[in-house]
Design an enzyme around this catalytic site. Sequence first.
Site, short mmCIF file in Angstrom:
data_model
loop_
_atom_site.label_atom_id
_atom_site.label_comp_id
_atom_site.label_asym_id
_atom_site.label_seq_id
_atom_site.Cartn_x
_atom_site.Cartn_y
_atom_site.Cartn_z
N ARG A 64 0.81 -1.22 0.00
CA ARG A 64 0.00 0.00 0.00
C ARG A 64 0.85 1.27 0.00
O ARG A 64 0.63 2.19 -0.78
CB ARG A 64 -0.92 0.00 1.23
CG ARG A 64 -1.99 1.07 1.18
CD ARG A 64 -2.78 1.12 2.48
NE ARG A 64 -3.24 -0.19 2.92
CZ ARG A 64 -4.29 -0.83 2.43
NH1 ARG A 64 -4.99 -0.30 1.47
NH2 ARG A 64 -4.64 -2.01 2.89
N MET A 89 -11.51 2.53 -4.30
CA MET A 89 -11.80 1.39 -3.45
C MET A 89 -10.56 0.79 -2.78
O MET A 89 -10.48 -0.41 -2.59
CB MET A 89 -12.54 0.32 -4.26
CG MET A 89 -13.90 0.80 -4.72
SD MET A 89 -14.88 1.51 -3.37
CE MET A 89 -16.50 1.04 -3.85
N ASN A 106 -14.07 12.38 0.74
CA ASN A 106 -14.60 11.11 0.22
C ASN A 106 -16.12 11.17 0.18
O ASN A 106 -16.74 11.91 0.94
CB ASN A 106 -14.17 9.97 1.15
CG ASN A 106 -14.66 8.61 0.66
OD1 ASN A 106 -14.58 8.29 -0.53
ND2 ASN A 106 -15.18 7.79 1.57
N HIS A 108 -19.41 8.54 0.54
CA HIS A 108 -19.77 7.18 0.96
C HIS A 108 -21.28 7.02 0.84
O HIS A 108 -22.04 7.91 1.26
CB HIS A 108 -19.32 6.94 2.41
CG HIS A 108 -19.56 5.54 2.85
ND1 HIS A 108 -18.76 4.48 2.43
CD2 HIS A 108 -20.53 5.01 3.62
CE1 HIS A 108 -19.24 3.37 2.94
NE2 HIS A 108 -20.31 3.65 3.67
N ASP A 144 -13.92 5.44 6.72
CA ASP A 144 -15.22 6.12 6.63
C ASP A 144 -15.54 6.87 7.93
O ASP A 144 -16.63 6.73 8.49
CB ASP A 144 -16.33 5.10 6.30
CG ASP A 144 -16.11 4.44 4.95
OD1 ASP A 144 -15.54 5.08 4.05
OD2 ASP A 144 -16.51 3.27 4.80
C1 GAR Z 1 -20.31 5.32 -5.32
O1 GAR Z 1 -21.57 4.85 -4.93
C2 GAR Z 1 -19.49 5.71 -4.11
O2 GAR Z 1 -20.24 6.31 -3.08
C3 GAR Z 1 -18.97 4.38 -3.68
O3 GAR Z 1 -18.59 3.74 -4.87
C4 GAR Z 1 -19.46 4.20 -5.91
C5 GAR Z 1 -18.60 4.67 -7.05
O4 GAR Z 1 -19.39 5.02 -8.16
N1 GAR Z 1 -17.85 4.51 -2.78
C6 GAR Z 1 -17.67 3.73 -1.73
O5 GAR Z 1 -18.38 2.79 -1.45
C7 GAR Z 1 -16.45 4.09 -0.90
N2 GAR Z 1 -16.49 3.43 0.37
P1 GAR Z 1 -18.82 5.95 -9.30
O6 GAR Z 1 -17.47 5.31 -9.70
O7 GAR Z 1 -19.82 5.85 -10.38
O8 GAR Z 1 -18.64 7.32 -8.75
#
Ligand code: GAR
Length: 200
Positions: A64, A89, A106, A108, A144
């Site tokens: 990481r 992610m 961020n 969420h 988060d």
């Molecule tokens: C979104 O729903 C975002 O909130 C979530 O991933 C999706 C990405 O969609 N993020 C998480 O869950 C982070 N913990 P996108 O690539 O279309 O923006």
Amino acid sequence: MKIGILISGRGSNMAAIADAVARGDIPGAEIAVVVSDKPGAAGLVKAAERGIEAIAIPRSGRIREDHDRELVAALTERGIELVCLAGYMRLLSPFFIRSFPNRIVNIHPSLLPSFKGLDAQRQAFEYGVRITGCTVHFVDEELDHGAIILQKAVAVADDDTAETLSARILEQEHASYIEALRLICGGNYRIEGRRIEFGS
Ligand code: GAR
């Protein structure tokens, strides 16, 4: 405010932010680069189509912090002042977070502190909550967890599935991210512990 957006996939939040910046809806904001940790991310194509520099810094097989050092170098080389995670992610290392103190945001897809982690929309749906939503927050070293900038609620309908609910949350995510960036780029706020005071 020079913004770098980190993505891992579809990039719909990134596209919503980029389109809002292009319309002049986030005064003072400029999207300088979009970075994906996944080379095949659809969001990279969306960014390039919008004339934004779009690069992949693949994470696979890397420790990481090594990966994060490369990310931080790419962002600082471009003079990035604010980092937006938009469906990124991978957990950030303490090194990354300390490189941009209170400068990482961020989104969420739940009303934090409920339903942290992956697949938050499905977690909320399966738990049976009647109201869920999304949260835009600063990023700290816990998952988060950082100070909340804004939240929007979404009611769960009787005939919802996890998918229909996710789609309605996503609409609110796009609006929330734009609104939050307008607040942050406006600069008229103060972080007091977990609380953010706007207009002070
Ligand atoms: C979104 O729903 C975002 O909130 C979530 O991933 C999706 C990405 O969609 N993020 C998480 O869950 C982070 N913990 P996108 O690539 O279309 O923006």
